[in-house]
Design a protein around this motif. Structure first.
Motif, PDB file in Angstrom:
ATOM      1  N   GLU A 118       0.838  -1.187   0.000  1.00 10.40           N
ATOM      2  CA  GLU A 118       0.000   0.000   0.000  1.00 10.40           C
ATOM      3  C   GLU A 118       0.882   1.249   0.000  1.00 10.40           C
ATOM      4  N   ARG A 201     -13.166   0.533  -0.490  1.00  9.11           N
ATOM      5  CA  ARG A 201     -12.342  -0.267   0.419  1.00  9.11           C
ATOM      6  C   ARG A 201     -10.953  -0.484  -0.198  1.00  9.11           C
ATOM      7  N   TYR A 202     -10.936  -0.784  -1.482  1.00  7.28           N
ATOM      8  CA  TYR A 202      -9.668  -1.021  -2.189  1.00  7.28           C
ATOM      9  C   TYR A 202      -8.806   0.254  -2.205  1.00  7.28           C
ATOM     10  N   ASN A 204      -9.001   3.027  -0.342  1.00 11.18           N
ATOM     11  CA  ASN A 204      -8.580   3.442   0.997  1.00 11.18           C
ATOM     12  C   ASN A 204      -7.429   2.583   1.510  1.00 11.18           C
ATOM     13  N   LYS A 205      -7.466   1.302   1.176  1.00 12.66           N
ATOM     14  CA  LYS A 205      -6.394   0.405   1.604  1.00 12.66           C
ATOM     15  C   LYS A 205      -5.086   0.716   0.899  1.00 12.66           C
ATOM     16  N   TYR A 206      -5.136   0.922  -0.417  1.00 12.42           N
ATOM     17  CA  TYR A 206      -3.898   1.040  -1.182  1.00 12.42           C
ATOM     18  C   TYR A 206      -3.395   2.466  -1.372  1.00 12.42           C
TER      19      TYR A 206
END
Length: 276
Positions: A118, A201-202, A204-206
């Motif tokens: 990330e 979600r993807y 925000n995570k990466y």
């Protein structure tokens, strides 16, 4: 926050029907080149910038929706090497005297696919790297075309087999960077058949920001072109001129009029921005 930074664009038969872009003045040379087809979903461009003067060059970087890998050299020796996160706000940079900067602008899915990590933890920041990171210490920083070929070789070696890459990642990258119209987050989800919740979600995570925030950054970036042409009325996607001014100022710290007046000396992207 002040960091050291710089930036180039070329293309030869290795890159197909690509075009050379070069910007030159008495104190600064800038070139950039598009990636080969195999890296187009992950890399926006490679760049090189040279400060030809004997004094530091202060400039401002406006958010553009990419993260970067930056290598700076003085007298052929690496003086700085770092990875940046996504910039959500403007950042002041200082380009040291006689320094040459090479860099790569990455599209967001490269964080997962190429770097396998990330970059959310370095949102609006940088992470210093050792010169052996990605084998950059093995790169011969000579002619720019040769440097790009070496960087391409390194990046291609990091790509997993195509069947191991989830199709929704590729669809997200292709849609975000090929669509130049204003679009809402829910429309992105509909177009690429990936739910908005999962996309958020993807991202925000990466990369550390939501899809809506990312789309706003890209929308403002597209507006820089009209600003460089002296147009200060809102393009599609802004409610009115007040909303246009407010959004541009939120991401750049400047009004559209101030950006226009400073495009040739302060704002490096406005100096070099091309038609989308």
């Amino acid at each position: 926050m002040t960091i050291l930074y710089n930036g180039v664009k070329i293309q030869n038969d290795m890159f197909g029907d690509s075009k050379l872009f070069m910007s030159i003045n008495k104190e600064h040379v800038y070139n950039e080149v598009y990636p080969s087809d195999g890296l187009d979903d992950y890399v926006s461009l490679y760049f090189k910038a040279e400060n030809l003067s004997n004094k530091p060059q202060p400039m401002t970087i406006c958010p553009d929706g990419y993260f970067k890998l930056i290598i700076q050299l003085w007298n052929g020796k690496t003086t700085a090497y770092f990875l940046t996160g996504i910039w959500a706000n403007e950042i002041d940079i200082v380009i040291p005297p006689k320094v040459t900067t090479y860099g790569i602008k990455f599209k967001i899915i490269a964080s997962e696919i190429i770097f396998k990590r990330e970059i959310a933890s370095i949102l609006n920041s940088v992470e210093q790297k050792r010169t052996d990171y990605l084998g950059i210490d093995k790169v011969d920083f000579g002619a720019f075309e040769d440097v790009v070929k070496q960087l391409e070789s390194v990046l291609l070696s990091k790509l997993p087999a195509k069947e191991q890459i989830r199709a929704n990642r590729i669809r997200l990258s292709q849609f975000l960077y090929s669509n130049h119209e204003d679009i809402q987050a829910r429309e992105v989800a509909q177009q690429i058949h990936w739910s908005q919740r999962e996309i958020n979600r993807y991202l925000n995570k990466y990369i550390g920001i939501s899809l809506k925030k990312y789309l706003n950054i890209r929308k403002c970036y597209r507006s820089y072109l009209t600003i460089t042409e002296g147009e200060f009325f809102p393009e599609k996607g802004f409610f009115d001129q007040a909303h246009f001014i407010r959004e541009v100022k939120k991401h750049t710290g400047q009004t559209p009029t101030a950006l226009y007046k400073g495009q040739n000396d302060q704002f490096i992207q406005l100096r070099n921005i091309k038609k989308l």
